[in-house]
Design an enzyme around this catalytic site. Sequence first.
Site, short mmCIF file in Angstrom:
data_model
loop_
_atom_site.label_atom_id
_atom_site.label_comp_id
_atom_site.label_asym_id
_atom_site.label_seq_id
_atom_site.Cartn_x
_atom_site.Cartn_y
_atom_site.Cartn_z
N GLY A 62 0.73 -1.12 0.02
CA GLY A 62 -0.01 0.14 0.03
C GLY A 62 0.81 1.30 -0.12
O GLY A 62 1.95 1.25 -0.08
N THR B 264 -12.63 -13.66 -0.92
CA THR B 264 -12.56 -13.52 -2.47
C THR B 264 -13.48 -14.54 -2.79
O THR B 264 -13.51 -15.69 -2.47
CB THR B 264 -11.17 -13.62 -2.68
OG1 THR B 264 -11.04 -13.81 -4.21
CG2 THR B 264 -10.51 -15.05 -2.19
N TYR C 70 -3.87 -18.37 -3.44
CA TYR C 70 -4.51 -17.20 -2.87
C TYR C 70 -5.76 -17.46 -2.41
O TYR C 70 -6.04 -17.09 -1.36
CB TYR C 70 -4.54 -16.22 -3.86
CG TYR C 70 -5.25 -14.92 -3.48
CD1 TYR C 70 -4.94 -14.10 -2.85
CD2 TYR C 70 -6.69 -14.68 -4.45
CE1 TYR C 70 -5.83 -13.15 -2.45
CE2 TYR C 70 -7.43 -13.89 -3.93
CZ TYR C 70 -6.81 -12.88 -2.92
OH TYR C 70 -7.84 -11.75 -2.84
#
Length: 331
Positions: free
Chosen positions: A37, A117, A141
């Site tokens: 970030g 997700t 992931y």
Amino acid sequence: MARILITGGAGYIGAHTTHFLLRLGHDVEVLDDLSKGYAHNVPAGRLHQFRLQDQDRLAQLLASKPFDAVIHFAAFIAVGESVREPARYLANNTGGSLALLECLQQAGVHRLVFSSTAAVYGDPASVPIPESATLAPVNPYGESKLMVETALDWLARCTPFRFVALRYFNACGAIAEYGIGEEHEPETHLIPLVFRAIRTGEPITVFGNDYDTPDGTCIRDYIHVGDLASAHASALDHLLAGGHGGSFNAGTGQGFSVLEVIRAAERVTGRPVPFQFGPRREGDPPALVADSSRLQRTLDWRPRITALDDIIASAWAFDHHRFGPPGGRPV
Ligand code: UDP
């Protein structure tokens, strides 16, 4: 007003949610190690820069005020990278989350909203996908997130802990007034790469045009990041009002193909998008579209920016803000 700790609040979705909650009047602190970030995404004075696994500093932060809830975004998000480096993804995403949960239990913080997700579904049998669909990730992931959901379920079964896991479909767009937007390094996401192609003249590669979809390209459910931010606010309200929580799809219920996104970008920007067809990308399911009726019903949430052209226009406005008018960007 609630006191909220946001992990990963310097990232794309975390920062939009941070700004959104501050404007609702909540007291927000951000924990981010800035490995992905950007400090400029976080409103001044809110950032605590250290790793989630730094248990001592995390315990200190949690002791600094009586937090009502945590929103946990901090994670690695690149699917392809997770296939190449599964241990690093599982250690960071699952390991980091478990470390956080342990600290939260010790600090007595019992409410958490988790960034999950659509990748937990893997290659779904059909779309739209309800939460009851088979959970079968096809990459580390997705698995790293599903393992956290499993941990959250057990905490909720065994302790007063309650959570909402939001299974994001394709987050995109930006909120212009916040001055932030989608900015990954390296960039792998479709819409920023379409803009890059417009700016540089270098064609974007469309990954596969031989899928079993109407135009042969992959279909995704593109949800505006502002609608995702409001879903987090609704999840917080639900938990703080004593709601039971659980896992919810966060999408609009509409699917658009890669070519439809490219055509919409051409309409919105008034410029041609140079593109070429290439091979399929490993691990890409043909279609991912959410059945988000459970989220709408339980959390009283509605997506507000659902027209593809409006979503892309908001992303294009951020692209201008970041890079200046097309042609002005050093490449
Ligand atoms: N995509 C593409 N070319 C690119 C990047 C993405 O064709 O350079 C396609 C990708 O195959 C998928 C869709 O765009 O069908 C959205 O991909 P993205 O990486 O933005 O999000 P994901 O679906 O992987 O979460």
